[in-house]
Structure formats: structure tokens, C-alpha cells
Design an enzyme around this catalytic site. Structure first.
Site, PDB file in Angstrom:
ATOM      1  N   LYS A 296       1.959 -18.276  17.820  1.00  0.00           N
ATOM      2  CA  LYS A 296       0.820 -18.278  16.610  1.00  0.00           C
ATOM      3  C   LYS A 296       1.212 -17.839  15.338  1.00  0.00           C
ATOM      4  O   LYS A 296       0.715 -18.360  14.358  1.00  0.00           O
ATOM      5  CB  LYS A 296      -0.397 -17.668  17.258  1.00  0.00           C
ATOM      6  CG  LYS A 296      -1.236 -18.110  18.383  1.00  0.00           C
ATOM      7  CD  LYS A 296      -2.349 -17.386  18.494  1.00  0.00           C
ATOM      8  CE  LYS A 296      -3.272 -17.932  19.823  1.00  0.00           C
ATOM      9  NZ  LYS A 296      -4.665 -17.329  20.041  1.00  0.00           N
TER      10      LYS A 296
ATOM     11  N   ASP B 194      -9.965 -18.607  16.268  1.00  0.00           N
ATOM     12  CA  ASP B 194      -9.933 -17.588  17.415  1.00  0.00           C
ATOM     13  C   ASP B 194     -11.140 -16.461  16.934  1.00  0.00           C
ATOM     14  O   ASP B 194     -12.213 -16.309  17.947  1.00  0.00           O
ATOM     15  CB  ASP B 194      -8.786 -16.918  17.585  1.00  0.00           C
ATOM     16  CG  ASP B 194      -7.683 -17.463  18.380  1.00  0.00           C
ATOM     17  OD1 ASP B 194      -8.150 -18.331  19.386  1.00  0.00           O
ATOM     18  OD2 ASP B 194      -6.357 -17.275  18.351  1.00  0.00           O
TER      19      ASP B 194
END
Ligand code: ATR
Length: 283
Positions: free
Chosen positions: A70, A105
Site C-alpha cells: 500500500k 479504507d
């Protein structure tokens, strides 16, 4: 049916064997009758650069990015969306004229919470100071939270994140260690979010950082863990009469937000929920 016209979306991570994202996205494509297919790709750290170049070359339209890529993946993108930039991590890539990075997220967690309570002006306590805490704390502030408290075992890490939030968003933010200080903060808190792995399968009997005696009825408690669905923390919250949100909501809503970025369409919650039903039963 995969044909010469099918557009490919996917997930890159290591490992990816147990991901349940394909169930959601492929159900969404079916719902809208889109000729897309979502495929998990196992990408080792040393191959990340080639994976992004390869995806571009293969005309892949979109990717989710998961552990451990990420942060590292940001190097290989052309444009980083503001929220992803603030969070310092990307979980969604859109391949257009440029390769764009987003982070859904935090938005996933916040959408789940917003179903039960508005964020505006509220006091939010976040347990943990790792990647998930970063995403959720920044998004909480962007969504209007009035005060954010980062509670972490290693106070230094909480302080670092708190400083970073303050520097970028000028928010009322505090860092505390676990125990008494946290207990005091909980007295007038509105929302509590766990981002630590405490209580995650197979350690389901771990003692949660916050127990029912520290909670009140007005509190909304969210755990990002979805296996088990009811973690020790959520059980304590239920005992205290507080409202609870399971980790599956974050997973579903981050998926819905990624789907929107790729297709411009928003699948109904029900479609993603039903797609995961059988998978959830196996947890
Ligand atoms: P993620 O990226 O999923 O958020 P992470 O970056 O590994 O995961 O962060 C995990 C967080 O959970 C950390 O804040 C960690 O605390 P430390 O900073 O002190 O390491 C916290 N954590 C993990 N196990 C814990 C435990 N047994 N008790 C308390 N906190 C714990």
C-alpha cells in the site's frame, strides 16, 4: 463468460489466497451487467514495479492494493488523490490516461459508522497507530470529527500520528497510552474504533483493550476485524448497551468506494452483502 472484450480488474498483494474481495466486485459487475472480471494476483515485494508496469501494458483497468504494497506502490503512480496522499497509502488504482492512486479504507470505516451516527463535531477514539489507524483517523477528520484521540501501546507512535494529523488538518487531536488515560478519555467519547489485531482469529479470546465497564450506552463501537464477526471488543460493547459495527461493513464500503472509482456506478449494499454471505458463514 470471459471474452475478448472483457475488462480486467484485480487485486495485488502477498498473500492473496484468502481474499474475499472477488466475491463482492464480480457480483457488482454482474448486477450492472458490466463485462468486467476481478482477479487476485499474487505479487511479491520485489515484483511490485513490474506488476504496475505490466498491468498498464496489459490494459488492466483497476487494481486494489493490499499488504504489503500500500505504501510502496505510490512510487509507481502518476497521480495520487488528496486523501491517499494525506494517509500516505493507496488501496485503489485506476488506470486511465494517467495511473491514479486513491485510498478508500478510511472512507469504508466512516461510511459504516455514519449509518449509526453523524461524525460532525464528535469525539472519536482510535485504538492503534498503524496503517489502518492512519487511514481512519485522517478520514474521521476529513468527515468532520470534532476531536480525535489516538490510543496506542507505544505512545511514541500515537504521538507521531497525532502530530501528523495536526500539521496537515489543524484538528483537535490527542495521543494517549492504554490504561487509565484511555479510560478517562472514554467517559465522554462518542465513537470508538479498534484498529489493532487484538481478538482476531485465531486469538479470539484475547482480552480487549476496552471492556464494558469503560463504555457507556451512547458509544458507537467499531472493530475493523471481521473474523470473528463479533470480536471480544464488540461483545463488551453489546454488554454495555453500546451500538456496534462489525469489520465487514468497512470491508464492504471500501469495496463499494473502489467500485465507484473504477466504474462510476454505486452498487447497492445488499449486492455486496449477499455476495459475501456464504464466505462469512465459513469464518
Ligand atoms: P495495520 O497496518 O493493520 O494498522 P500495524 O501497522 O501492524 O497494522 O499496527 C498495529 C497496531 O496495533 C499498532 O499500533 C500496535 O501497537 P504498537 O504501535 O505498540 O506496536 C497495535 N497492537 C498490536 N498488537 C497489540 C497488542 N497485543 N496490544 C496492544 N496493541 C497492539
Amino acid at each position: 463468460m470471459i471474452t475478448g472484450k472483457t475488462k480486467i480488474m484485480g487485486l495485488i498483494g502477498d498473500p492473496v489466497e484468502h481474499t474475499i474481495s472477488p466475491f463482492m466486485h464480480n457480483a457488482g459487475f454482474k448486477y450492472f451487467d458490466l463485462d468486467y472480471a476481478y482477479v487476485p494476483f499474487h505479487v511479491a515485494r520485489e515484483n511490485l514495479k513490474f506488476a504496475i508496469e505490466g498491468a498498464r501494458a496489459l490494459d488492466i483497468k483497476g487494481l486494489n492494493v493490499t499488504i504489503p504494497h500500500k505504501i510502496e506502490v505510490m512510487k509507481y503512480l502518476d497521480v495520487i488523490h488528496e486523501t491517499a496522499w494525506l494517509i500516505g497509502a493507496v488501496n485503489t488504482i485506476r488506470f486511465a490516461d494517467e495511473v491514479e492512486g486513491y485510498n478508500t479504507d478510511g472512507l469504508g470505516a466512516i461510511r459504516g459508522i455514519k449509518e449509526l451516527t453523524p461524525l460532525k463535531g464528535r469525539k472519536v477514539i482510535i485504538l492503534g497507530a498503524g496503517g489502518a489507524s492512519r487511514a481512519i483517523s485522517f478520514q474521521s477528520v476529513l468527515s468532520g470529527a470534532g476531536q480525535v484521540v489516538i490510543a496506542n501501546r507505544t505512545l511514541e507512535k500515537a504521538l507521531k500520528l497525532a502530530l501528523n494529523l495536526k500539521d496537515n488538518l489543524n484538528v483537535d487531536v490527542k495521543a494517549v497510552s492504554l490504561g487509565e488515560e484511555l479510560e478517562k478519555e472514554l467517559e465522554d467519547a462518542d465513537i470508538l474504533i479498534n484498529t489493532t489485531p487484538i481478538g482476531m482469529y485465531p486469538n479470539v479470546d484475547d482480552k480487549p483493550l476496552v471492556t464494558s465497564d469503560m463504555m457507556h450506552e451512547g458509544l458507537v463501537v467499531n472493530d475493523v476485524i471481521y473474523n470473528p464477526l463479533e470480536t471480544g471488543l464488540l461483545r463488551e460493547a453489546r454488554l454495555a448497551g453500546a451500538k456496534t459495527i462489525t469489520g465487514i461493513k468497512m470491508l464492504i464500503y471500501q469495496g463499494i468506494e473502489s467500485f465507484k472509482i473504477w466504474t462510476g456506478r454505486e452498487p447497492p449494499l445488499k449486492v455486496f452483502e449477499e455476495a459475501l454471505e456464504d464466505e462469512i458463514k465459513k469464518l
